[in-house]
Design a protein around this motif. Structure first.
Motif: not given
Length: 176
Positions: A110-118
């Motif tokens: 979830e953090t990755r998605m937020k940080s990747s602008s996905i």
């Protein structure tokens, strides 16, 4: 019982005037308080940004990612996901969360998605997690991530996962 992660403390900082003007403007655009925006910025920093250089991640423009994946053959995508992706994703998630279990991996994802602008949504009901990720990066991007995620859920987390892909979306469903 209180949740320590939601306790707040009062701090005073001196911030350059030009930065404050930009922060106020951004908080108005997002329709959130300045306090909320600053907390979001600091949270992203401690949960993601501080780790990026340590785990070898680099920012890359969406059109470049789209073009790279679009020009690869299916076999190349699968080979890259199996040889490199699983290990790299596993190691990054483990490094950032200090453990590898279902809860920590889902939190990392979830953090990755937020940080990747996905664009994504995450819902949880009766122990079933559903992530819907809208990426607009083509089918090969979906295939790459599907392959990696299946390997991690099956081989590392010992969980059955259902992943549905398209040219623009990836939907992941897993039970606790």
């Amino acid at each position: 019982m209180t949740d320590d992660s939601k306790k707040t403390v009062t701090m005073t900082f001196r911030i350059e005037e030009g930065i404050m003007v930009k922060l106020r403007s951004e908080s108005e655009k997002r329709e959130v308080s300045l306090n909320t925006l600053v907390n979001q910025i600091l949270k992203r920093f401690v949960e993601w940004d501080v780790y990026e250089p340590k785990v070898g991640m680099i920012p890359i423009a969406r059109p470049i990612v789209h073009t790279l994946f679009e020009n690869m053959e299916r076999e190349e995508i699968l080979e890259m996901a199996q040889k490199v992706g699983k290990g790299v994703v596993h190691d990054i998630a483990l490094f950032m969360k200090a453990k590898m279990d279902l809860s920590s991996f889902l939190s990392w994802l979830e953090t990755r998605m937020k940080s990747s602008s996905i664009e994504f949504s995450h819902s949880e009901s009766e122990g079933r997690h559903v992530f819907v990720m809208k990426h607009d990066l083509g089918y090969n991007w979906s295939l790459y991530h599907k392959t990696i995620l299946e390997q991690i859920f099956n081989d590392v987390l010992n969980r059955r996962v259902d992943i549905v892909t398209s040219n623009t979306m990836l939907t992941l469903t897993v039970d606790e």
